[in-house]
Design a protein around this motif. Structure first.
Motif, PDB file in Angstrom:
ATOM      1  N   ILE A   1      -2.102   0.926  -9.604  1.00 19.52           N
ATOM      2  CA  ILE A   1      -1.065   0.134  -9.013  1.00 19.52           C
ATOM      3  C   ILE A   1      -0.417   0.911  -7.807  1.00 19.52           C
ATOM      4  O   ILE A   1      -0.042   0.225  -6.667  1.00 19.52           O
ATOM      5  CB  ILE A   1       0.238  -0.200 -10.217  1.00 19.52           C
ATOM      6  N   LYS A   2      -0.026   2.127  -8.122  1.00 16.49           N
ATOM      7  CA  LYS A   2       0.556   2.818  -6.880  1.00 16.49           C
ATOM      8  C   LYS A   2      -0.494   2.990  -5.806  1.00 16.49           C
ATOM      9  O   LYS A   2       0.233   2.819  -4.722  1.00 16.49           O
ATOM     10  CB  LYS A   2       0.677   4.609  -7.658  1.00 16.49           C
ATOM     11  N   LYS A   3      -1.721   3.086  -5.863  1.00 17.75           N
ATOM     12  CA  LYS A   3      -2.812   2.817  -4.755  1.00 17.75           C
ATOM     13  C   LYS A   3      -2.363   1.597  -4.163  1.00 17.75           C
ATOM     14  O   LYS A   3      -2.641   1.635  -2.877  1.00 17.75           O
ATOM     15  CB  LYS A   3      -3.950   3.464  -5.521  1.00 17.75           C
ATOM     16  N   MET A   4      -2.427   0.721  -4.709  1.00 18.54           N
ATOM     17  CA  MET A   4      -2.447  -0.836  -4.451  1.00 18.54           C
ATOM     18  C   MET A   4      -0.948  -0.834  -3.476  1.00 18.54           C
ATOM     19  O   MET A   4      -1.225  -1.360  -2.372  1.00 18.54           O
ATOM     20  CB  MET A   4      -2.466  -1.675  -5.302  1.00 18.54           C
ATOM     21  N   ILE A   5      -0.041  -0.073  -3.864  1.00 14.40           N
ATOM     22  CA  ILE A   5       1.240  -0.376  -3.188  1.00 14.40           C
ATOM     23  C   ILE A   5       1.223   0.667  -1.829  1.00 14.40           C
ATOM     24  O   ILE A   5       1.571   0.178  -0.802  1.00 14.40           O
ATOM     25  CB  ILE A   5       2.479   0.433  -3.895  1.00 14.40           C
ATOM     26  N   ARG A   6       0.508   1.760  -2.054  1.00 15.34           N
ATOM     27  CA  ARG A   6       0.091   2.604  -0.877  1.00 15.34           C
ATOM     28  C   ARG A   6      -0.459   1.735   0.143  1.00 15.34           C
ATOM     29  O   ARG A   6      -0.402   2.214   1.474  1.00 15.34           O
ATOM     30  CB  ARG A   6      -0.232   4.080  -1.148  1.00 15.34           C
ATOM     31  N   GLU A   7      -1.329   1.078  -0.214  1.00 19.03           N
ATOM     32  CA  GLU A   7      -2.516   0.504   0.515  1.00 19.03           C
ATOM     33  C   GLU A   7      -1.739  -0.643   1.219  1.00 19.03           C
ATOM     34  O   GLU A   7      -2.293  -1.399   1.938  1.00 19.03           O
ATOM     35  CB  GLU A   7      -3.702   0.122   0.096  1.00 19.03           C
ATOM     36  N   GLY A   8      -0.313  -1.117   0.741  1.00 14.58           N
ATOM     37  CA  GLY A   8       0.199  -2.498   1.348  1.00 14.58           C
ATOM     38  C   GLY A   8      -0.271  -3.800   0.825  1.00 14.58           C
ATOM     39  O   GLY A   8      -0.012  -4.727   1.471  1.00 14.58           O
ATOM     40  N   ARG A   9      -1.193  -3.785  -0.182  1.00 16.02           N
ATOM     41  CA  ARG A   9      -1.811  -4.820  -0.896  1.00 16.02           C
ATOM     42  C   ARG A   9      -0.669  -5.976  -1.349  1.00 16.02           C
ATOM     43  O   ARG A   9      -0.777  -6.965  -1.238  1.00 16.02           O
ATOM     44  CB  ARG A   9      -2.703  -4.391  -2.148  1.00 16.02           C
ATOM     45  N   PHE A  10       0.566  -5.474  -1.681  1.00 15.34           N
ATOM     46  CA  PHE A  10       1.519  -6.450  -2.184  1.00 15.34           C
ATOM     47  C   PHE A  10       2.170  -6.926  -1.070  1.00 15.34           C
ATOM     48  O   PHE A  10       2.869  -8.224  -1.036  1.00 15.34           O
ATOM     49  CB  PHE A  10       2.499  -5.760  -3.285  1.00 15.34           C
TER      50      PHE A  10
END
Length: 137
Positions: free
Chosen positions: A63-72
């Motif tokens: 989830i943190k990786k997805m946040i860093r990647e701007g996925r949300f």
């Protein structure tokens, strides 16, 4: 060109690594879990990481990786996670800019102290070092 043959770190199966670092079966499972997380966040925009972990079973690191990647942000949801040092909300890295600055100053101070200690330990004056032929008799 085929990738290097490895054991999948998730399931242990042999596979040719093509850059995903896991076998295709596990990669598909990761993509499915990421889609589940995105759907949950889309439906529950105020969710915090622990809630998402509990609801989806996704690992916190994913989830943190997805946040860093701007996925949300791509789905119109702004999310953050806590700085590992002070807990302040961040969207990239592991620590906030304030903590980064503090660590940088600390490192500079320690580097200066090491440099000063090395300078103080250097021999000064004459009589230290190599002998000349005249001093050997």
């Amino acid at each position: 060109m085929a990738g290097k043959i490895k054991n999948c770190p998730m399931c242990g199966k042999l596979f040719a690594d093509t850059g995903h670092r896991v076998c295709m079966d596990c990669y598909e499972k990761i993509l499915e879990k990421e889609a589940e997380v995105v759907n949950y966040v889309r439906d529950n925009p105020g969710s915090k990481i622990p809630e998402i972990v509990e609801a989806t079973g996704a690992p916190e690191g994913m989830i943190k990786k997805m946040i860093r990647e701007g996925r949300f942000e791509q789905i119109g949801v702004k999310m953050s996670y806590p700085c590992e040092k002070c807990g302040k909300p961040i969207i990239t890295g592991k620590i906030c800019s304030s903590c980064q600055e503090e660590l940088h100053k600390e490192l500079q101070k320690k580097a200066s102290a090491i440099t000063a200690a090395k300078q103080a330990a250097k021999p000064t004056g004459h009589g230290h070092g190599m002998y000349s032929k005249n001093n050997l008799s």
